[in-house]
Write a protein that holds these residues in place. Structure first.
Motif, PDB file in Angstrom:
ATOM      1  N   ALA A 104       9.658 -44.594 -38.161  1.00  0.00           N
ATOM      2  CA  ALA A 104      11.096 -44.859 -38.275  1.00  0.00           C
ATOM      3  C   ALA A 104      11.378 -46.344 -38.144  1.00  0.00           C
ATOM      4  O   ALA A 104      12.223 -46.902 -38.861  1.00  0.00           O
ATOM      5  CB  ALA A 104      11.855 -44.079 -37.203  1.00  0.00           C
ATOM      6  N   GLY A 105      10.660 -47.014 -37.229  1.00  0.00           N
ATOM      7  CA  GLY A 105      10.827 -48.462 -37.074  1.00  0.00           C
ATOM      8  C   GLY A 105      10.416 -49.210 -38.326  1.00  0.00           C
ATOM      9  O   GLY A 105      11.105 -50.140 -38.777  1.00  0.00           O
ATOM     10  N   ILE A 106       9.296 -48.806 -38.921  1.00  0.00           N
ATOM     11  CA  ILE A 106       8.823 -49.459 -40.146  1.00  0.00           C
ATOM     12  C   ILE A 106       9.808 -49.210 -41.290  1.00  0.00           C
ATOM     13  O   ILE A 106      10.066 -50.100 -42.113  1.00  0.00           O
ATOM     14  CB  ILE A 106       7.407 -48.954 -40.504  1.00  0.00           C
ATOM     15  CG1 ILE A 106       6.416 -49.436 -39.431  1.00  0.00           C
ATOM     16  CG2 ILE A 106       6.978 -49.436 -41.885  1.00  0.00           C
ATOM     17  CD1 ILE A 106       5.042 -48.822 -39.540  1.00  0.00           C
ATOM     18  N   SER A 107      10.380 -47.989 -41.316  1.00  0.00           N
ATOM     19  CA  SER A 107      11.392 -47.692 -42.335  1.00  0.00           C
ATOM     20  C   SER A 107      12.601 -48.617 -42.188  1.00  0.00           C
ATOM     21  O   SER A 107      13.141 -49.113 -43.182  1.00  0.00           O
ATOM     22  CB  SER A 107      11.834 -46.228 -42.204  1.00  0.00           C
ATOM     23  OG  SER A 107      12.877 -45.936 -43.085  1.00  0.00           O
ATOM     24  N   MET A 108      13.022 -48.869 -40.955  1.00  0.00           N
ATOM     25  CA  MET A 108      14.143 -49.790 -40.714  1.00  0.00           C
ATOM     26  C   MET A 108      13.783 -51.208 -41.145  1.00  0.00           C
ATOM     27  O   MET A 108      14.614 -51.941 -41.674  1.00  0.00           O
ATOM     28  CB  MET A 108      14.532 -49.767 -39.234  1.00  0.00           C
ATOM     29  CG  MET A 108      15.108 -48.434 -38.782  1.00  0.00           C
ATOM     30  SD  MET A 108      15.135 -48.227 -36.987  1.00  0.00           S
ATOM     31  CE  MET A 108      16.549 -49.240 -36.585  1.00  0.00           C
ATOM     32  N   LEU A 109      12.521 -51.571 -40.939  1.00  0.00           N
ATOM     33  CA  LEU A 109      12.078 -52.914 -41.323  1.00  0.00           C
ATOM     34  C   LEU A 109      12.038 -53.094 -42.835  1.00  0.00           C
ATOM     35  O   LEU A 109      12.018 -54.223 -43.328  1.00  0.00           O
ATOM     36  CB  LEU A 109      10.688 -53.195 -40.728  1.00  0.00           C
ATOM     37  CG  LEU A 109      10.645 -53.401 -39.208  1.00  0.00           C
ATOM     38  CD1 LEU A 109       9.203 -53.390 -38.700  1.00  0.00           C
ATOM     39  CD2 LEU A 109      11.332 -54.715 -38.817  1.00  0.00           C
ATOM     40  N   SER A 110      12.021 -51.975 -43.576  1.00  0.00           N
ATOM     41  CA  SER A 110      12.004 -52.092 -45.041  1.00  0.00           C
ATOM     42  C   SER A 110      13.315 -52.653 -45.572  1.00  0.00           C
ATOM     43  O   SER A 110      13.386 -53.091 -46.716  1.00  0.00           O
ATOM     44  CB  SER A 110      11.724 -50.720 -45.675  1.00  0.00           C
ATOM     45  OG  SER A 110      12.820 -49.847 -45.496  1.00  0.00           O
ATOM     46  N   ASP A 111      14.363 -52.636 -44.737  1.00  0.00           N
ATOM     47  CA  ASP A 111      15.650 -53.204 -45.152  1.00  0.00           C
ATOM     48  C   ASP A 111      15.715 -54.713 -44.929  1.00  0.00           C
ATOM     49  O   ASP A 111      16.723 -55.342 -45.253  1.00  0.00           O
ATOM     50  CB  ASP A 111      16.795 -52.545 -44.372  1.00  0.00           C
ATOM     51  CG  ASP A 111      16.999 -51.094 -44.775  1.00  0.00           C
ATOM     52  OD1 ASP A 111      16.685 -50.769 -45.937  1.00  0.00           O
ATOM     53  OD2 ASP A 111      17.462 -50.300 -43.938  1.00  0.00           O
ATOM     54  N   VAL A 112      14.666 -55.282 -44.356  1.00  0.00           N
ATOM     55  CA  VAL A 112      14.651 -56.720 -44.047  1.00  0.00           C
ATOM     56  C   VAL A 112      14.266 -57.522 -45.289  1.00  0.00           C
ATOM     57  O   VAL A 112      13.393 -57.115 -46.059  1.00  0.00           O
ATOM     58  CB  VAL A 112      13.649 -57.016 -42.903  1.00  0.00           C
ATOM     59  CG1 VAL A 112      13.550 -58.514 -42.640  1.00  0.00           C
ATOM     60  CG2 VAL A 112      14.049 -56.274 -41.640  1.00  0.00           C
TER      61      VAL A 112
END
Length: 478
Positions: free
Chosen positions: A384-392
Motif C-alpha cells: 500500500a505504501g509503494i502504491s501511494m509512492l506511485s503518485d510521486v
C-alpha cells in the motif's frame, strides 16, 4: 456490485438510509468480518513483544485475553462515534474503526521485554495521544500540504517494513521458540504456508465477501489444519473456552497511569499520520459510495471521533483506533452507503468484546497460523505504501528526500544498537525508524528548493538514473 433489492439507487447513496433490519445486520457483520483479524492482531503482537504473549509461559498470559476483548469492544465504541455521532464528534458516515497497525512500531520498543508493567505508560500515552489527535481535527485540512504522497507513502512503507520481521518470527514458531530445535521447523512453516496459500487462492480466484475475508478464512483453514496435525488439541481449546468468562465488563485504568515522555511524544507525533490517513478514508468512502467529495464537517468529525475513540480506548486498556481502509473497498463493492448498516456491525463488535469466550478461542490460534496471516497483512501494508509512492513525481529532489529518510529510518530500525548511548526516550522513539523517517521527509520536503539538476545526483546513484514520473500527467509527444 450494488444490490438494488435493498433500496433504490438514490437510497443506496444516502448515508442516512436505513435498509430493512434483516438485510442491514448481515451487511454490518460483513463489514466487521473484513477487519476482524487486523483489529485483534496488534494486541497479540504487543503482548508478544512485552513477553506475555503466545508461547511465553508467562503467568501474565491471561492478560492477552483482556487485550483482545478490549480491541473488539472499543473498535465497536469508536465505530458508533463515527456512525451515530456525538455533537461534532463523528462523520455520520459508514466508517469502521479498528486498532491501527500504524502505532505498532512505536508500541513495540515501548514494551519490549518489560511485561505487563510496561502497559501503564503505554496506555497513558494512548490517552494523551488520543486527546491530541482530536485537537488536530480543528485544523486537519490545513495539514495536508505538509504530507504529500512522498511523505505518506514513505511512512506507510516504513510501517510495513518495521513489521514484516514479526510475521516471519511468528511463522517460524514465535520469539520464545528462537534458539530451540522447533524454531523454523517444517511443521511450523507448513501451518503458515497453508494460510498464505488459501488467502492467495481466495483473493485471486473468488469475488465479493470471500475475496474480502480471504485472510480470516485462511486463518480458519490454518486453525483446522493445526488441529489435524496435532499442533493444537481439542483439550486446549476446551480449556481456554471453559476458563473464559461468559460476560465481563471493561476495567478503567486496569494497568494504572504512568507518564512516559517517549510514549506521549510517540503517540502525539503518530496522530498526525493517522489523521491524514482518516482524511483519505473519508474521501474514499464519499467518492466510492456517494460519488462526491467529503465535506469539511465530515473530515473534521471523523478526526474528532478518531481521537476521542482512541482516548476512551486507552482508559480501558485498548490500543489507538483509526478508520479502516478495508471498509472503503467493501462500500464500493456493495454499493450500500448507509451508516446504519455499519452501526449494526459496531453493535456486533461490542457484544463480542463483552464476551471473553470469543477472545478465549482467538487466544488458542497457534502462533504459526497467525504468522501466515500476518505475513500477508504486513506485506500488504508495504505494498500500500509503494502504491501511494506511485503518485510521486520522481524527480531528483524527491529521490534525494526519499533516499535520506529511508536510509536513516530503516538503518536505525535494523541496527538499534547504534543508539545505545542515547537517552531512553530518544532511543525508543528513534529505533522505531518510523518517526525519524517521517520527520526527515516532512522537513526536507518543506525546506528544500523545488528544482535539482539531473546531474546533481549522478555521482551517488551508481549509474541508476531513475526516470519514473509516477502517475502525474505528462506529454507523451515530448
Amino acid at each position: 456490485m450494488a444490490d438494488n433489492s435493498i433500496g433504490t439507487a438514490e437510497q443506496l447513496r444516502d448515508p442516512n438510509f436505513t435498509p430493512p433490519l434483516h438485510k442491514a445486520i448481515p451487511l454490518g457483520i460483513q463489514h466487521v468480518l473484513a477487519m476482524f483479524v487486523s483489529n485483534v492482531t496488534p494486541a497479540i503482537i504487543v503482548a508478544g513483544a512485552a513477553g506475555f504473549g503466545f508461547g511465553s509461559n508467562s503467568p501474565d498470559f491471561p492478560e492477552l485475553l483482556y487485550l483482545i476483548q478490549m480491541s473488539m469492544l472499543f473498535a465497536g465504541v469508536a465505530t458508533l462515534l463515527q456512525t451515530i455521532t456525538l455533537g461534532p464528534v463523528g462523520a455520520a458516515l459508514p466508517i469502521v474503526q479498528g486498532t491501527s497497525f500504524a502505532f505498532l512500531p512505536i508500541m513495540i520498543p515501548l514494551v519490549a521485554g518489560k511485561g505487563v508493567d510496561a502497559l501503564a505508560a503505554l496506555f497513558t500515552g494512548v490517552i494523551i495521544g488520543g486527546i491530541f489527535h482530536a485537537f488536530i481535527g480543528t485544523f486537519v485540512g490545513k495539514l495536508r500540504f505538509a504530507l504529500p504522497p512522498l511523505v505518506t507513502g514513505l511512512v506507510v512503507t516504513m510501517i510495513g517494513l518495521a513489521l514484516v520481521k514479526v510475521g516471519i518470527q511468528y511463522a517460524a514458531g514465535g520469539v520464545p521458540a528462537i534458539g530451540t530445535p522447533e524454531y523454523g521447523s517444517l511443521l511450523n512453516w507448513s501451518a503458515a504456508l497453508i494460510v498464505i496459500l488459501v488467502t492467495l487462492g481466495l483473493k485471486f480466484f473468488t469475488k465479493g465477501m470471500l475475496s474480502i475475508s480471504a485472510v480470516l478464512i485462511g486463518l480458519i483453514v490454518g486453525y483446522v489444519y493445526s488441529i489435524m496435525v496435532g499442533m493444537l488439541s481439542f483439550e486446549a481449546i476446551a480449556g481456554s473456552w471453559n476458563n473464559s468468562a461468559a460476560f465481563a465488563l471493561p476495567q478503567p485504568f486496569k494497568y494504572g497511569f504512568e507518564l512516559s515522555a517517549a510514549a506521549i511524544i510517540g503517540f502525539c507525533l503518530m496522530a498526525f499520520i493517522s489523521a491524514i490517513e482518516t482524511v483519505g478514508d473519508v474521501s474514499g468512502i464519499t467518492k466510492g459510495g456517494a460519488g462526491r467529495e467529503a465535506t469539511e464537517e465530515e473530515i473534521q468529525g471523523a478526526t474528532y471521533a478518531d481521537g476521542i475513540g482512541t482516548a476512551i480506548a486507552g482508559m480501558f486498556g485498548a490500543f489507538p483506533n483509526t478508520s479502516f481502509s478495508q471498509n472503503v473497498g467493501l462500500i464500493a463493492m456493495t454499493g450500500v452507503m448507509s451508516r446504519h448498516v455499519v452501526t449494526c456491525g459496531a453493535i456486533f463488535l461490542i457484544i463480542c468484546g463483552l464476551i471473553p469466550k470469543v477472545g478465549g478461542v482467538i487466544r488458542t490460534v497457534p502462533i504459526e497460523v497467525l504468522g501466515g496471516g500476518v505475513i500477508v497483512m504486513f506485506g500488504m501494508v508495504v505494498a500500500a505504501g509503494i502504491s501511494m509512492l506511485s503518485d510521486v513525481d520522481w524527480n531528483r529532489r524527491n529521490m534525494v528526500i526519499f533516499a535520506i529518510a529511508l536510509s536513516i529510518g530503516l538503518g536505525l530500525q535494523l541496527e538499534p544498537g547504534a543508539l545505545q548511548h542515547m537517552p531512553d526516550t530518544a532511543r525508543i522513539l528513534l529505533t522505531s525508524g518510523l518517526l525519524p523517517a517521517a520527520l526527515i521527509a516532512i522537513v526536507l520536503n518543506l525546506i528544500l528548493p523545488e528544482e535539482l539538476a539531473d546531474e546533481s545526483t549522478e555521482e551517488v546513484s551508481g549509474g541508476m538514473a531513475g526516470h519514473g514520473r509516477g502517475s502525474l500527467p505528462h506529454d507523451d509527444h515530448v
